[in-house]
Design a protein around this motif. Sequence first.
Motif, PDB file in Angstrom:
ATOM      1  N   UNK A  26      49.994  38.082  34.777  1.00 45.98           N
ATOM      2  CA  UNK A  26      50.167  37.241  35.967  1.00 45.98           C
ATOM      3  C   UNK A  26      50.583  38.095  37.168  1.00 45.98           C
ATOM      4  N   UNK A  27      49.967  37.798  38.320  1.00 43.19           N
ATOM      5  CA  UNK A  27      50.308  38.460  39.585  1.00 43.19           C
ATOM      6  C   UNK A  27      50.775  37.412  40.602  1.00 43.19           C
ATOM      7  N   UNK A  37      29.358  39.716  30.712  1.00 41.08           N
ATOM      8  CA  UNK A  37      29.542  38.313  31.103  1.00 41.08           C
ATOM      9  C   UNK A  37      30.889  38.038  31.765  1.00 41.08           C
ATOM     10  N   UNK A  38      31.681  39.072  32.007  1.00 43.52           N
ATOM     11  CA  UNK A  38      32.967  38.817  32.673  1.00 43.52           C
ATOM     12  C   UNK A  38      33.410  40.061  33.408  1.00 43.52           C
ATOM     13  N   UNK A  39      34.160  39.850  34.476  1.00 42.83           N
ATOM     14  CA  UNK A  39      34.685  40.984  35.235  1.00 42.83           C
ATOM     15  C   UNK A  39      35.994  40.591  35.887  1.00 42.83           C
ATOM     16  N   UNK A  40      37.074  40.790  35.149  1.00 45.17           N
ATOM     17  CA  UNK A  40      38.410  40.604  35.706  1.00 45.17           C
ATOM     18  C   UNK A  40      39.274  41.761  35.223  1.00 45.17           C
ATOM     19  N   UNK A  41      40.402  41.948  35.858  1.00 43.47           N
ATOM     20  CA  UNK A  41      41.205  43.152  35.627  1.00 43.47           C
ATOM     21  C   UNK A  41      41.730  43.227  34.192  1.00 43.47           C
ATOM     22  N   UNK A  42      42.201  42.102  33.670  1.00 39.97           N
ATOM     23  CA  UNK A  42      42.745  42.099  32.316  1.00 39.97           C
ATOM     24  C   UNK A  42      41.686  42.474  31.290  1.00 39.97           C
ATOM     25  N   UNK A  53      36.877  39.995  39.924  1.00 33.82           N
ATOM     26  CA  UNK A  53      37.350  38.747  40.507  1.00 33.82           C
ATOM     27  C   UNK A  53      38.736  38.362  39.980  1.00 33.82           C
ATOM     28  N   UNK A  54      39.424  37.529  40.737  1.00 38.38           N
ATOM     29  CA  UNK A  54      40.647  36.845  40.314  1.00 38.38           C
ATOM     30  C   UNK A  54      41.717  37.795  39.777  1.00 38.38           C
ATOM     31  N   UNK A  55      41.961  38.847  40.481  1.00 29.83           N
ATOM     32  CA  UNK A  55      42.955  39.818  40.022  1.00 29.83           C
ATOM     33  C   UNK A  55      44.360  39.454  40.448  1.00 29.83           C
ATOM     34  N   UNK A  62      44.583  47.183  46.746  1.00 30.45           N
ATOM     35  CA  UNK A  62      45.450  47.428  45.593  1.00 30.45           C
ATOM     36  C   UNK A  62      44.666  47.306  44.290  1.00 30.45           C
ATOM     37  N   UNK A  63      43.779  46.314  44.214  1.00 31.68           N
ATOM     38  CA  UNK A  63      42.997  46.102  42.999  1.00 31.68           C
ATOM     39  C   UNK A  63      42.172  47.336  42.654  1.00 31.68           C
ATOM     40  N   UNK A  64      41.387  47.816  43.622  1.00 30.73           N
ATOM     41  CA  UNK A  64      40.490  48.926  43.289  1.00 30.73           C
ATOM     42  C   UNK A  64      41.235  50.250  43.158  1.00 30.73           C
ATOM     43  N   UNK A  65      42.429  50.325  43.733  1.00 30.53           N
ATOM     44  CA  UNK A  65      43.279  51.488  43.453  1.00 30.53           C
ATOM     45  C   UNK A  65      43.705  51.476  41.991  1.00 30.53           C
ATOM     46  N   UNK A  66      44.081  50.294  41.493  1.00 31.22           N
ATOM     47  CA  UNK A  66      44.475  50.198  40.090  1.00 31.22           C
ATOM     48  C   UNK A  66      43.282  50.390  39.156  1.00 31.22           C
TER      49      UNK A  66
END
Length: 814
Positions: A154-155, A332-337, A363-365, A371-375
Amino acid sequence: MTIAIRNIISILKANWVGKNDIAVIDSISIDSRSLQNDSHTLFFALTGPNHDAHVYIEELIAKNVQHFVVNYIPENVKDKANFLVVENTLESFQKFAAYYRSQFDFPIIGITGSNGKTIVKEWLNFLLSPDYNIIRSPKSYNSQVGVPLSILGIKEKHNLGIFEAGISTTNEMEKLQKIIQPTIGILTNIGSAHDEGFSDVGEKIKEKLKLFTNVNVLILNKHKTISCFINPKIKQFTWSSDDKSADVFISTSKIESKTMLHCTYQEETFDIEIPFQDQASVENAVHCLMLMLYFGYKPAIIHSRMKELYPMEMRLKVKTGINNCTIIDDSYSSDFQSLKIALDFLEHQKQHKKKTIILSDIFQSGLSEEELYSQVSLLIISNKIARVIAIGETISKFKRKFINSISFSNLNEFMAAYDTLEFENETILVKGARDFHFEQIVSLLEQKTHETVLEINLNAVSHNLNFYKSKLNPKTKLMVMVKAFGYGNGGFEIAKLLEHHKVDYLGVAFSDEGIALKNAGITIPIMVLNPESTSFEAIIHYNLEPEIYTIKGLKSFIKTAELKKVSQYPIHIKLDTGMHRLGFQENDIPELIELLRNTDLVKVKSILSHMATSDSLEHKDFSIAQIQLFDQLSTELKSALKINPIRHILNTSGISNFPDAQFDMVRLGIGLYGISNDDDEQKYLQNVGTLKSIISQIRTIQEGESVGYGRRFMAKKETKIATIPIGYADGISRQLGNENGYILVNNQKAPIVGSVCMDMLMVDVTNIDCKEGNTVTIFGEKPTVKELAKLLNTIPYEILTSISQRVKRIFYRE
């Protein structure tokens, strides 16, 4: 997540042993093998009946991990890191996740039931994502460990959570409720899954309902039995297809491949279209509909979104690619987790040093794009990805953050440049959101074979491994047999998973099997159980360990060791205690001792024997005699040679039937692949392999017409015949022809008619609704391999090992 160690000490009520309690951590780990562990990781050393993560702490410190939650501090790492000492690391892990969850105040949907949890969660994510920034359980992370891992994703920017909870016995759901703390509940159904963990259906229902103790509303299919167990203080929002007193009454009609849901809610009637007809998908879709109604969505919006629902692929699949590549399909999915999970899976299953990722926008990070693409960049660097191919307008803007990267705005640009990208000798993770249609990339990269596949469930392999490990004494070592191409399931991929699980030994029948595994990068010890003297030089060259079972063979290997200028080379002494197949007999022991005493070229690593009747308690006395003779002869060898080798005699059945004879190691074989000779034990194992094909052609024949070679099937009436592209060259016994066997077509039995051909078989589908291109099942959950073996008067081993290597294996993780 950013939190000071000092605060965590307080949360866990831990005893602090360390020097830096003001350090800050930003990630949690329970997997010592993850390349994502670093100096800002807090590692929870979980323990179980047959694993203890404390033994990996020294290895983690060497990788710059500095912070650990432990039950105890191992002697070899004292004063080398920071330790939070607790009574139970799993309970502390769950306690920390519950604390973390309590820091956020937005709606949390908790889903449980026997089936459909993951599908409902993923469909809700699809349906609600235009309006919410959603955090959800990745894949099917619904266990005592998976749930807290999910919650820790969770963020701050998330404003809706969807988490699933799965249990297999009592006293589990209460813990998950404290972690998830759902405000909205969905009960999908109560079925037969995991029945063995409960005394009766009532107990199972009560346990499931504990997830919803404090919800504002519970969504479910109205059912008299279940309603009896629900606390009347809990508000229910119900649906039904036969009880008009439910809040929403639903009837259905089918049109082509779709279902129309005819809904009555608050005196209003409306129709919702969904692109499925099977009952399970209809029920799952209705639960999504109910949630959207509860959230106040108008029927027109619900209709427009639900008609776009799609079959959900929840598997990470390993496929053979072109130009000696391996493809990991997560298209079929692309989220950070789920990216973190996929990268770990890539490391576990890599078959090449070079690793490439093809990645879409994420999506939905819950993070800003920067910050997302740095991580994401840090993740990719820590996982030592050699090349990044970014596809999407957003990720392309951050191309600079990735080493050795190339970017494309969309799939069409990638396709236009495909021929210039030179994919060869690499493991490729293909990970993209569904809207990017990365399945087209997988299709390009995948090696083309015929449409019959054997799907291997790696989750089931892990489950079965852990089931047998739970039967072992804490110090008992484990060898796993991967001979005969992993019992037909695939050699390297299974071996790689077992290496990930840190088994002690792998067993193969012949040296070429071991050489193939070594060439593929397997590093754990490999025992060759049936080495030929002509292979001894290769065995030494590839650092394999031979089983020696004759005086002649021992002399020959000693001579080879001398020629190769090696000493103390590990060998394994096989004793014949009654199998009378291979091994030194009792009268060979004096000469064997004399030979071994007078050489330092070899070292006895283990002493073993093989049981002849471990699966039959009818011959229990014979088995006990074997065990006693093995103990006597191996003890004689140990004493005479003054050695302390590993001793092992038990195979899969022996593990269960003779637990007192574990000695130092056991050998797990067919049980790993989900087969037990004990019907009671069988229900605790999971099916590993599912053999599938498709319908190539359907034709209708008239009375008196025949099918196949020799006209062995003659139609007695108008008959619909489907041809399936699988035959005896693929491993299908000809004995299954002439209506002796069947396959499943749309979950219905279709008898095999006429003779099984080399590459095809034909089935009667007269009363089955099917079409060309439909998937069919030859074996799996139904019919099982055991059922086929019984039908053919053989054993499951023969069924599994007969499947030709021309049948493509697809390895997947849920």
